[in-house]
Enzyme design. Structure first.
Site: not given
Ligand SMILES: NC(=O)c1ccc[n+]([C@@H]2O[C@H](COP(=O)([O-])OP(=O)(O)OC[C@H]3O[C@@H](n4cnc5c(N)ncnc54)[C@H](OP(=O)(O)O)[C@@H]3O)[C@@H](O)[C@H]2O)c1
Length: 217
Positions: A126, A130
């Site tokens: 990944h 991540k």
């Molecule tokens: N189920 C699926 O198919 C799938 C696919 C991809 C990812 N995921 C999962 O989805 C989750 C989010 O992934 P992503 O790639 O979208 O992550 P990301 O870009 O880091 O987004 C995380 C979001 O959560 C917010 N947030 C609030 N508190 C946080 C904290 N303490 N630490 C980090 N972020 C925080 C962030 O706000 P800010 O932007 O203001 O920081 C952001 O809006 C992860 O757990 C990932 O493994 C799942």
């Protein structure tokens, strides 16, 4: 992922009632915005999932959870949803190809298990941002193999974090003579967003705690 879900939702004619993030403000700070929506979709951080679920249950809003890394709290989440008679669907991977890949892996593993010559290992790749390792998908694949086949009790995934890889999961069935390799490679993150949206549309008219298995069935 939030931005991808927004694009996928708008492309299907849905209206985004509210967006939440640390920068924009989290749902507990603006519950009134959440209250306007028919449903919520969570791609955030593992530490936040149960709070988001409790908030959605208190507002009587169905919740789709794509966030990974909170597998140990799944039973608690299920109990909360049952108690409140709410709606929730969660999946560590919303790609349709991955759903099919899990079935292919289960079938391949059951074919190879009787043959002592084959060992099994898994590797997942990944992007470097991540937070959890191994991935939620790798944990689900591992559970599937360990729970159903005692043949490889120590099977586990190794995790590689590099660059911008959206998500690759590979299993090698290896013997002295040959290797069988199965790989699922996500090309981009839109596939996850579209899958989450399909699951959300399905969840709207249902009550209970669901996984992607229920949706595909
Ligand atoms: N189920 C699926 O198919 C799938 C696919 C991809 C990812 N995921 C999962 O989805 C989750 C989010 O992934 P992503 O790639 O979208 O992550 P990301 O870009 O880091 O987004 C995380 C979001 O959560 C917010 N947030 C609030 N508190 C946080 C904290 N303490 N630490 C980090 N972020 C925080 C962030 O706000 P800010 O932007 O203001 O920081 C952001 O809006 C992860 O757990 C990932 O493994 C799942």
């Amino acid at each position: 992922m939030g931005q991808g879900v927004e694009r996928a939702a708008q492309a299907k004619g849905h209206q985004i009632m509210a967006r939440f993030s640390r920068r924009l403000g989290m749902p507990k700070e603006r519950p009134q915005d959440l209250a306007q929506a028919d449903l919520a979709i969570d791609f955030s951080h593992s530490a936040l999932v149960l709070d988001h679920l409790k908030l959605c249950l208190s507002l009587n809003k169905p919740l789709v959870i794509g966030t990974t890394g909170w597998e140990n709290e799944m039973a608690t989440a299920q109990a909360l949803v049952c108690e409140a008679q709410g709606s929730c669907l969660c999946a560590p991977n919303f790609s349709i190809g991955m759903f099919l890949f899990q079935r292919i892996v289960a079938y391949a593993a059951s074919l190879l298990a009787p043959f002592e010559a084959y060992d099994l290992c898994g590797v997942e790749y990944h992007h470097q941002e991540k937070l959890d390792a191994p991935s939620g998908t790798a944990k689900a694949l591992t559970r599937q193999i360990i729970d159903h086949l005692p043949r490889w009790p120590h099977f586990a995934f190794s995790s590689i974090r590099c660059g911008h890889i959206p998500g690759t999961h590979t299993l090698h069935f290896d013997s002295a003579a040959d290797t069988l390799t199965l790989t699922h490679q996500a090309r981009h993150r839109e596939g996850f967003a579209q899958g989450a949206l399909m699951a959300a549309e399905w969840l709207l008219s249902r009550k209970g705690f669901f996984t992607l298995d229920d949706f595909f069935k």
